[in-house]
Design a protein around this motif. Structure first.
Motif, PDB file in Angstrom:
ATOM      1  N   LEU A 235       0.563  -1.063  -0.334  1.00 36.71           N
ATOM      2  CA  LEU A 235       0.325  -0.298   0.032  1.00 36.71           C
ATOM      3  C   LEU A 235       0.927   1.798   0.085  1.00 36.71           C
ATOM      4  O   LEU A 235       0.531   2.175  -0.446  1.00 36.71           O
ATOM      5  N   THR A 236       1.715   1.321   0.645  1.00 36.02           N
ATOM      6  CA  THR A 236       2.698   2.567   0.628  1.00 36.02           C
ATOM      7  C   THR A 236       4.380   2.099  -0.761  1.00 36.02           C
ATOM      8  O   THR A 236       4.816   3.464  -0.668  1.00 36.02           O
ATOM      9  N   GLY A 237       4.228   1.385  -1.172  1.00 33.45           N
ATOM     10  CA  GLY A 237       4.927   1.271  -2.777  1.00 33.45           C
ATOM     11  C   GLY A 237       6.270   1.183  -1.775  1.00 33.45           C
ATOM     12  O   GLY A 237       7.535   1.316  -2.764  1.00 33.45           O
ATOM     13  N   ARG A 238       6.367   0.657  -0.559  1.00 36.31           N
ATOM     14  CA  ARG A 238       8.003  -0.633  -0.332  1.00 36.31           C
ATOM     15  C   ARG A 238       8.595  -1.295  -0.312  1.00 36.31           C
ATOM     16  O   ARG A 238       7.171  -2.361  -1.021  1.00 36.31           O
ATOM     17  N   SER A 239       9.095  -1.795  -0.437  1.00 37.42           N
ATOM     18  CA  SER A 239       9.357  -3.506  -0.461  1.00 37.42           C
ATOM     19  C   SER A 239      10.395  -3.571   0.651  1.00 37.42           C
ATOM     20  O   SER A 239      11.845  -2.631   0.848  1.00 37.42           O
ATOM     21  N   SER A 240      10.476  -4.677   0.774  1.00 38.32           N
ATOM     22  CA  SER A 240      11.960  -5.316   2.004  1.00 38.32           C
ATOM     23  C   SER A 240      12.894  -5.368   0.994  1.00 38.32           C
ATOM     24  O   SER A 240      13.757  -4.575   2.268  1.00 38.32           O
ATOM     25  N   GLY A 241      13.580  -4.943  -0.051  1.00 44.68           N
ATOM     26  CA  GLY A 241      15.377  -4.920  -0.185  1.00 44.68           C
ATOM     27  C   GLY A 241      15.196  -3.639  -0.657  1.00 44.68           C
ATOM     28  O   GLY A 241      16.095  -3.536  -1.038  1.00 44.68           O
ATOM     29  N   ASP A 242      14.518  -2.115  -0.117  1.00 46.52           N
ATOM     30  CA  ASP A 242      14.758  -0.795  -0.182  1.00 46.52           C
ATOM     31  C   ASP A 242      15.875  -0.603   0.710  1.00 46.52           C
ATOM     32  O   ASP A 242      16.240  -1.010   1.395  1.00 46.52           O
ATOM     33  N   GLY A 243      17.328  -0.516  -0.273  1.00 41.73           N
ATOM     34  CA  GLY A 243      18.051   0.492   0.566  1.00 41.73           C
ATOM     35  C   GLY A 243      19.850  -0.829   0.565  1.00 41.73           C
ATOM     36  O   GLY A 243      20.384  -0.383   1.200  1.00 41.73           O
ATOM     37  N   ARG A 244      18.541  -1.960   0.303  1.00 40.89           N
ATOM     38  CA  ARG A 244      19.763  -2.743   1.031  1.00 40.89           C
ATOM     39  C   ARG A 244      20.660  -3.478  -0.294  1.00 40.89           C
ATOM     40  O   ARG A 244      20.457  -3.599  -1.716  1.00 40.89           O
ATOM     41  N   PRO A 245      22.609  -3.694  -0.129  1.00 42.22           N
ATOM     42  CA  PRO A 245      22.704  -3.339  -1.431  1.00 42.22           C
ATOM     43  C   PRO A 245      22.784  -5.754  -1.663  1.00 42.22           C
ATOM     44  O   PRO A 245      22.202  -6.062  -0.592  1.00 42.22           O
ATOM     45  N   PRO A 246      23.647  -5.016  -2.631  1.00 38.93           N
ATOM     46  CA  PRO A 246      23.685  -7.486  -3.315  1.00 38.93           C
ATOM     47  C   PRO A 246      23.795  -8.266  -1.668  1.00 38.93           C
ATOM     48  O   PRO A 246      24.824  -7.578  -0.992  1.00 38.93           O
ATOM     49  N   LYS A 247      23.875  -9.322  -2.343  1.00 41.82           N
ATOM     50  CA  LYS A 247      24.410 -10.286  -1.144  1.00 41.82           C
ATOM     51  C   LYS A 247      25.184 -10.532  -0.827  1.00 41.82           C
ATOM     52  O   LYS A 247      26.410 -10.578   0.117  1.00 41.82           O
ATOM     53  N   ARG A 248      26.137 -10.564  -2.178  1.00 42.74           N
ATOM     54  CA  ARG A 248      28.308 -10.743  -2.372  1.00 42.74           C
ATOM     55  C   ARG A 248      27.967 -10.123  -4.243  1.00 42.74           C
ATOM     56  O   ARG A 248      27.737 -11.112  -4.743  1.00 42.74           O
ATOM     57  N   GLY A 249      28.397  -9.107  -3.708  1.00 49.21           N
ATOM     58  CA  GLY A 249      28.501  -8.079  -5.408  1.00 49.21           C
ATOM     59  C   GLY A 249      29.740  -8.164  -5.813  1.00 49.21           C
ATOM     60  O   GLY A 249      29.331  -7.702  -7.015  1.00 49.21           O
ATOM     61  N   GLU A 250      30.538  -8.750  -5.241  1.00 51.41           N
ATOM     62  CA  GLU A 250      32.101  -9.085  -5.324  1.00 51.41           C
ATOM     63  C   GLU A 250      31.826 -10.420  -6.488  1.00 51.41           C
ATOM     64  O   GLU A 250      31.612 -11.178  -5.785  1.00 51.41           O
ATOM     65  N   LEU A 251      32.827 -10.639  -7.637  1.00 52.66           N
ATOM     66  CA  LEU A 251      32.528 -11.961  -8.171  1.00 52.66           C
ATOM     67  C   LEU A 251      34.713 -12.349  -7.524  1.00 52.66           C
ATOM     68  O   LEU A 251      35.300 -12.357  -7.874  1.00 52.66           O
ATOM     69  N   ALA A 252      34.622 -12.915  -6.285  1.00 53.65           N
ATOM     70  CA  ALA A 252      35.516 -13.193  -5.651  1.00 53.65           C
ATOM     71  C   ALA A 252      35.995 -14.933  -4.950  1.00 53.65           C
ATOM     72  O   ALA A 252      34.898 -15.170  -5.106  1.00 53.65           O
ATOM     73  N   PRO A 253      36.952 -15.350  -4.758  1.00 55.28           N
ATOM     74  CA  PRO A 253      36.509 -16.408  -4.334  1.00 55.28           C
ATOM     75  C   PRO A 253      36.283 -16.582  -2.987  1.00 55.28           C
ATOM     76  O   PRO A 253      36.183 -15.925  -1.908  1.00 55.28           O
ATOM     77  N   PHE A 254      35.975 -18.301  -3.010  1.00 61.41           N
ATOM     78  CA  PHE A 254      34.870 -18.768  -2.203  1.00 61.41           C
ATOM     79  C   PHE A 254      35.270 -19.727  -1.326  1.00 61.41           C
ATOM     80  O   PHE A 254      36.136 -20.182  -1.800  1.00 61.41           O
ATOM     81  N   GLU A 255      35.274 -18.974   0.322  1.00 61.20           N
ATOM     82  CA  GLU A 255      35.886 -20.095   1.370  1.00 61.20           C
ATOM     83  C   GLU A 255      35.589 -21.424   1.439  1.00 61.20           C
ATOM     84  O   GLU A 255      33.556 -20.982   2.343  1.00 61.20           O
ATOM     85  N   LEU A 256      35.514 -21.932   1.420  1.00 59.16           N
ATOM     86  CA  LEU A 256      35.068 -23.372   2.232  1.00 59.16           C
ATOM     87  C   LEU A 256      34.738 -23.456   4.367  1.00 59.16           C
ATOM     88  O   LEU A 256      35.572 -22.528   4.731  1.00 59.16           O
TER      89      LEU A 256
END
Length: 256
Positions: A235-256
């Motif tokens: 109703l207010t035009g908002r989203s749960s993701g407003d202002g939230r950055p990507p979870k993991r924005g860089e393609l970087a080494p993944f540590e186990l």
């Protein structure tokens, strides 16, 4: 049979489903199927890199505008795109627009990655699924068509009876539990031609259905804690993701 193919980089695009809600970790963050898939792929390939651009609440237009160019520029071996379902769950949905934006995304991503993976998203059994089933099936039919035309894989989670079981869905009835995400990760793993580690389609053990009072109590908690806030955001035009950055924005080494 397991193939000899290997993936040294993986980029995931999408909304809350790919961000990993509601597979909550002890630190309060979310893990989810994409992280689990990355973990498995990293165990096979030294130097494996991973990015997850997903943000909860995103509609397909936002995914295309905010994530696709970034992902295409990464030239990853593997890219997953899951989007459009949030659009179909809105009271009003322009399916022509959804199809056009999806095609725009696939047309951009497919030539700029080794393997593009699309999905027919799972649906929780119940009245909400039945209400929106026609739109969802229109979306999935178009995804099948896109995949055929652009050489993408489709992971069909929608047809898996087990993933419709309410026990694999969180209290908000919109997101999968930890076990649900584990099954999705295994489904994608097998679709890539890798050796099965479990049967992700196996039904859960049968249990007696909850009684009337327990069901009504669950419905009331769901309405109070999840449905009313969701309606308020609409109703207010908002989203749960407003202002939230990507979870993991860089393609970087993944540590186990």
């Amino acid at each position: 049979m397991e193939t000899n193919v290997s993936y040294s980089s993986f980029v995931a695009l999408g909304d809350s489903f790919t961000e990993g809600m509601s597979d909550r970790m002890p630190d309060g963050g979310y893990r989810g199927w994409a992280d689990l898939l990355a973990q498995g792929l990293a165990s096979r390939t030294p130097g494996f890199r991973y990015a997850n651009l997903a943000v909860r609440g995103k509609l397909i237009g936002q995914i295309v505008d905010e994530q696709v160019e970034t992902a295409a520029a990464m030239n990853a071996d593997l890219v997953t795109l899951v989007g459009g379902l949030n659009d179909t769950l809105r009271p009003k949905c322009d399916m022509d627009m959804v199809r056009a934006r999806l095609e725009e995304a696939v047309t951009k991503l497919a030539p700029n990655c080794g393997q593009l993976v699309l999905m027919r998203s799972p649906g929780r059994r119940g009245p909400v699924l039945e209400r929106f089933r026609p739109r969802m099936e229109q979306l999935f039919a178009f995804i099948d068509d896109l995949a055929e035309r652009h050489g993408a894989l489709v992971v069909d989670l929608y047809a898996a009876e087990a993933l419709g079981d309410p026990r694999l869905w969180a209290a908000d009835r919109l997101h999968l539990t930890t076990e649900g995400h584990e099954r999705v990760a295994e489904a994608v793993w097998q679709a890539l031609g890798l050796e099965a580690r479990s049967d992700w389609t196996e039904p859960l053990p049968p249990v007696a259905p909850p009684g009337w009072y327990r069901r009504r109590g669950s419905d009331l908690r769901f309405a109070r804690e999840h449905l009313v806030p969701w309606i308020g955001r609409r109703l207010t035009g908002r989203s749960s993701g407003d202002g939230r950055p990507p979870k993991r924005g860089e393609l970087a080494p993944f540590e186990l």
